[in-house]
Scaffold this motif. Structure first.
Motif, PDB file in Angstrom:
ATOM      1  N   VAL A 101      29.594 -19.524   4.042  1.00 28.54           N
ATOM      2  CA  VAL A 101      29.854 -18.272   3.325  1.00 28.54           C
ATOM      3  C   VAL A 101      30.622 -18.505   2.035  1.00 28.54           C
ATOM      4  CG1 VAL A 101      29.796 -16.909   5.445  1.00 28.54           C
ATOM      5  CG2 VAL A 101      31.985 -17.803   4.619  1.00 28.54           C
ATOM      6  N   TYR A 102      31.267 -19.669   1.891  1.00 25.46           N
ATOM      7  CA  TYR A 102      32.043 -19.931   0.678  1.00 25.46           C
ATOM      8  C   TYR A 102      31.176 -20.353  -0.496  1.00 25.46           C
ATOM      9  CZ  TYR A 102      36.151 -19.906   3.736  1.00 25.46           C
ATOM     10  OH  TYR A 102      37.127 -19.553   4.627  1.00 25.46           O
ATOM     11  N   GLY A 103      29.953 -20.769  -0.234  1.00 27.07           N
ATOM     12  CA  GLY A 103      29.105 -21.229  -1.323  1.00 27.07           C
ATOM     13  C   GLY A 103      29.586 -22.552  -1.895  1.00 27.07           C
ATOM     14  N   ASP A 104      29.211 -22.811  -3.123  1.00 30.00           N
ATOM     15  CA  ASP A 104      29.514 -24.083  -3.777  1.00 30.00           C
ATOM     16  C   ASP A 104      30.815 -23.991  -4.558  1.00 30.00           C
ATOM     17  OD1 ASP A 104      29.103 -26.700  -4.758  1.00 30.00           O
ATOM     18  OD2 ASP A 104      28.274 -25.874  -6.619  1.00 30.00           O
ATOM     19  N   THR A 105      31.711 -24.959  -4.337  1.00 28.45           N
ATOM     20  CA  THR A 105      32.960 -25.008  -5.109  1.00 28.45           C
ATOM     21  C   THR A 105      33.033 -26.256  -5.977  1.00 28.45           C
ATOM     22  OG1 THR A 105      34.263 -26.212  -3.451  1.00 28.45           O
ATOM     23  CG2 THR A 105      34.099 -23.820  -3.193  1.00 28.45           C
ATOM     24  N   GLY A 106      31.920 -26.975  -6.086  1.00 33.43           N
ATOM     25  CA  GLY A 106      31.929 -28.184  -6.883  1.00 33.43           C
ATOM     26  C   GLY A 106      32.784 -29.289  -6.288  1.00 33.43           C
ATOM     27  N   GLY A 107      32.988 -29.240  -4.970  1.00 35.50           N
ATOM     28  CA  GLY A 107      33.807 -30.255  -4.302  1.00 35.50           C
ATOM     29  C   GLY A 107      35.275 -29.939  -4.250  1.00 35.50           C
ATOM     30  N   ASP A 108      35.701 -28.801  -4.782  1.00 38.86           N
ATOM     31  CA  ASP A 108      37.120 -28.440  -4.764  1.00 38.86           C
ATOM     32  C   ASP A 108      37.576 -28.069  -3.354  1.00 38.86           C
ATOM     33  OD1 ASP A 108      37.301 -28.844  -7.463  1.00 38.86           O
ATOM     34  OD2 ASP A 108      37.149 -26.715  -7.994  1.00 38.86           O
ATOM     35  N   TRP A 109      38.874 -28.255  -3.100  1.00 41.71           N
ATOM     36  CA  TRP A 109      39.470 -27.846  -1.832  1.00 41.71           C
ATOM     37  C   TRP A 109      39.638 -26.332  -1.800  1.00 41.71           C
ATOM     38  CZ3 TRP A 109      40.245 -30.614   2.459  1.00 41.71           C
ATOM     39  CH2 TRP A 109      40.262 -32.016   2.367  1.00 41.71           C
ATOM     40  N   ILE A 110      39.353 -25.721  -0.642  1.00 41.76           N
ATOM     41  CA  ILE A 110      39.518 -24.281  -0.476  1.00 41.76           C
ATOM     42  C   ILE A 110      40.112 -24.012   0.911  1.00 41.76           C
ATOM     43  CG2 ILE A 110      37.668 -23.590  -2.038  1.00 41.76           C
ATOM     44  CD1 ILE A 110      35.896 -23.205   0.453  1.00 41.76           C
ATOM     45  N   ASP A 111      40.652 -22.800   1.082  1.00 42.81           N
ATOM     46  CA  ASP A 111      41.111 -22.363   2.395  1.00 42.81           C
ATOM     47  C   ASP A 111      40.523 -20.985   2.686  1.00 42.81           C
ATOM     48  OD1 ASP A 111      42.608 -20.553   0.908  1.00 42.81           O
ATOM     49  OD2 ASP A 111      44.536 -21.538   1.303  1.00 42.81           O
ATOM     50  N   GLU A 112      41.080 -20.289   3.676  1.00 45.30           N
ATOM     51  CA  GLU A 112      40.522 -19.000   4.089  1.00 45.30           C
ATOM     52  C   GLU A 112      40.639 -17.920   3.024  1.00 45.30           C
ATOM     53  OE1 GLU A 112      41.515 -21.188   7.918  1.00 45.30           O
ATOM     54  OE2 GLU A 112      42.488 -20.904   5.961  1.00 45.30           O
ATOM     55  N   ASN A 113      41.449 -18.140   2.009  1.00 46.68           N
ATOM     56  CA  ASN A 113      41.607 -17.149   0.943  1.00 46.68           C
ATOM     57  C   ASN A 113      40.550 -17.279  -0.152  1.00 46.68           C
ATOM     58  OD1 ASN A 113      44.015 -15.932   2.022  1.00 46.68           O
ATOM     59  ND2 ASN A 113      45.126 -17.761   1.376  1.00 46.68           N
ATOM     60  N   ASP A 117      31.326 -15.833  -1.999  1.00 44.82           N
ATOM     61  CA  ASP A 117      30.318 -15.385  -2.967  1.00 44.82           C
ATOM     62  C   ASP A 117      29.087 -16.280  -2.907  1.00 44.82           C
ATOM     63  OD1 ASP A 117      31.498 -17.622  -3.944  1.00 44.82           O
ATOM     64  OD2 ASP A 117      32.060 -16.776  -5.890  1.00 44.82           O
ATOM     65  N   ALA A 118      28.740 -16.720  -1.683  1.00 43.65           N
ATOM     66  CA  ALA A 118      27.587 -17.605  -1.517  1.00 43.65           C
ATOM     67  C   ALA A 118      26.317 -16.921  -2.004  1.00 43.65           C
ATOM     68  CB  ALA A 118      27.444 -18.007  -0.060  1.00 43.65           C
ATOM     69  N   PHE A 247      21.475 -26.267   2.583  1.00 38.66           N
ATOM     70  CA  PHE A 247      22.646 -26.986   3.073  1.00 38.66           C
ATOM     71  C   PHE A 247      23.182 -27.926   1.998  1.00 38.66           C
ATOM     72  CE2 PHE A 247      24.169 -30.850   5.354  1.00 38.66           C
ATOM     73  CZ  PHE A 247      25.217 -30.299   6.056  1.00 38.66           C
ATOM     74  N   TRP A 248      22.279 -28.583   1.284  1.00 37.99           N
ATOM     75  CA  TRP A 248      22.679 -29.526   0.239  1.00 37.99           C
ATOM     76  C   TRP A 248      23.070 -28.847  -1.076  1.00 37.99           C
ATOM     77  CZ3 TRP A 248      23.506 -34.735   0.247  1.00 37.99           C
ATOM     78  CH2 TRP A 248      23.163 -35.422   1.408  1.00 37.99           C
ATOM     79  N   ALA A 249      22.843 -27.543  -1.172  1.00 41.52           N
ATOM     80  CA  ALA A 249      23.147 -26.851  -2.425  1.00 41.52           C
ATOM     81  C   ALA A 249      24.641 -26.658  -2.632  1.00 41.52           C
ATOM     82  CB  ALA A 249      22.441 -25.494  -2.449  1.00 41.52           C
ATOM     83  N   ASP A 250      25.426 -26.736  -1.552  1.00 41.31           N
ATOM     84  CA  ASP A 250      26.853 -26.452  -1.629  1.00 41.31           C
ATOM     85  C   ASP A 250      27.671 -27.715  -1.402  1.00 41.31           C
ATOM     86  OD1 ASP A 250      26.174 -23.788  -1.906  1.00 41.31           O
ATOM     87  OD2 ASP A 250      26.408 -23.348   0.227  1.00 41.31           O
ATOM     88  N   ASN A 251      28.711 -27.865  -2.209  1.00 39.34           N
ATOM     89  CA  ASN A 251      29.619 -28.994  -2.092  1.00 39.34           C
ATOM     90  C   ASN A 251      31.047 -28.453  -2.113  1.00 39.34           C
ATOM     91  OD1 ASN A 251      30.735 -31.555  -2.072  1.00 39.34           O
ATOM     92  ND2 ASN A 251      30.436 -31.909  -4.255  1.00 39.34           N
ATOM     93  N   ARG A 252      31.777 -28.658  -1.021  1.00 40.67           N
ATOM     94  CA  ARG A 252      33.136 -28.111  -0.931  1.00 40.67           C
ATOM     95  C   ARG A 252      33.956 -28.941   0.040  1.00 40.67           C
ATOM     96  NH1 ARG A 252      29.464 -24.335   1.004  1.00 40.67           N
ATOM     97  NH2 ARG A 252      29.044 -24.857   3.171  1.00 40.67           N
ATOM     98  N   ARG A 253      35.260 -28.853  -0.096  1.00 41.38           N
ATOM     99  CA  ARG A 253      36.206 -29.450   0.839  1.00 41.38           C
ATOM    100  C   ARG A 253      37.041 -28.317   1.420  1.00 41.38           C
ATOM    101  NH1 ARG A 253      35.466 -33.358  -3.152  1.00 41.38           N
ATOM    102  NH2 ARG A 253      35.385 -35.527  -2.367  1.00 41.38           N
ATOM    103  N   VAL A 254      36.962 -28.135   2.733  1.00 40.65           N
ATOM    104  CA  VAL A 254      37.568 -26.972   3.384  1.00 40.65           C
ATOM    105  C   VAL A 254      38.806 -27.404   4.166  1.00 40.65           C
ATOM    106  CG1 VAL A 254      37.180 -25.052   4.967  1.00 40.65           C
ATOM    107  CG2 VAL A 254      35.297 -25.891   3.542  1.00 40.65           C
ATOM    108  N   ARG A 255      39.908 -26.717   3.934  1.00 45.23           N
ATOM    109  CA  ARG A 255      41.165 -27.027   4.611  1.00 45.23           C
ATOM    110  C   ARG A 255      41.207 -26.396   6.006  1.00 45.23           C
ATOM    111  NH1 ARG A 255      44.532 -29.327   1.023  1.00 45.23           N
ATOM    112  NH2 ARG A 255      44.267 -28.851  -1.200  1.00 45.23           N
TER     113      ARG A 255
END
Length: 297
Positions: A101-113, A117-118, A247-255
């Motif tokens: 559900v978070y979509g692509d963040t370009g590999g950036d770290w994210i959390d629940e906040n 905008d997937a 699946f491969w369209a999104d790149n993110r690091r989730v905390r």
């Protein structure tokens, strides 16, 4: 003791029921055919709720919903929402979602906040289903825990099993990483939600987002096999399904800091601990296996 209703009795719900059956006086699950399951009362659900399922919904102290949404939305809420809201029980509603559900963040770290905008349609359906379950909880006065899961692996569903079956794939894309989670840690998160009455969003992921090939290469080393030759994503893309490509369209690091605070340390903080435990339990014991590369359809 409490009662548990599993709406969709798939891989995660079955594992939770196996590991925590002793915590419940009664466990009820649903499937399309209502086929029997060991220790679980199974009910048929094929789009419309039967009287028995409506009764189970009203009586359930805890509800675990794990079925993916359809194009029209969550498959259970249209026929069961009123029964769940009308029941006298006030235990948590637990909805298993996805970090997609978070979509692509370009590999950036994210959390629940992080914003949800997937762009992918199936991820948007997940976002809508999450909102529908949370609205039901608010109307019913029940906590709603939305568990956003990483890539699930565990017994019978892992890189060791893929190597044994000859279906392992090693696709490489520079900078691309994925969070994973062992099914037993998902079960632990569900139990923590029940024990604490948690209400909100919870990322259920490991602490080490890593490339797609990493678990396959590690599993091959455990099995004493040569590591599979990585294939560039650009070369493999032609053989991937639309779902795999999304699946491969999104790149993110989730905390997973919130998960750690709620449930304590993961049993398997990375794929290495998880695969090593599965190997020790006998998975991947077929030493005649040969890893394949991602050119294999």
């Amino acid at each position: 003791m409490t009662t548990l209703l599993c709406l969709g009795f798939g891989y995660c719900a079955r594992r939770f029921a196996t590991l925590h059956a002793g915590a419940f006086a009664r466990i009820t699950g649903t499937s399309r055919d209502g086929a029997p399951a060991n220790g679980v009362e199974m009910l048929r659900f094929a789009g419309a709720a039967t009287p028995a399922l409506l009764d189970a919904a009203r009586a359930a102290d805890i509800v675990l919903a794990s079925a993916a949404p359809l194009e029209a939305g969550d498959p259970f809420l249209p026929s069961l929402g009123a029964a769940l809201a009308a029941g006298a029980r006030k235990g948590p509603l637990i909805y298993l979602s996805t970090i997609g559900v978070y979509g692509d963040t370009g590999g950036d770290w994210i959390d629940e906040n992080a914003p949800t905008d997937a762009a992918a349609p199936r991820a948007r359906r997940r976002i809508e289903a999450e909102a529908a379950w949370r609205a039901l909880g608010q109307a019913a006065g029940r906590p709603v825990a939305v568990l956003r899961l990483g890539g699930i692996y565990g017994p019978g569903r892992n890189a060791l099993a893929d190597l044994t079956a000859g279906t392992a794939r090693c696709i490489e894309r520079e900078g691309q990483v994925f969070n994973r989670i062992h099914v037993d840690d998902i079960a632990g998160a569900i139990r923590a939600v029940i024990d604490t009455g948690f209400d909100g969003i919870l990322n259920v992921v490991d602490g080490e987002p890593s490339p797609s090939c990493a678990p396959v290469a590690f599993a091959a080393r455990l099995m004493g096999l040569p590591e599979p030759q990585p294939v560039p994503f650009e070369e493999a893309a032609a053989s991937l399904s639309p779902m795999a490509l999304s699946f491969w369209a999104d790149n993110r690091r989730v905390r997973n800091d919130r998960l750690a605070a709620l449930a304590g340390p993961l049993a398997y903080p990375s794929y290495r601990e998880g695969l090593a435990a599965l190997f020790a339990a006998g998975e991947g014991a077929n030493q005649d296996s040969r890893p394949v590369d991602a050119r294999t359809p």
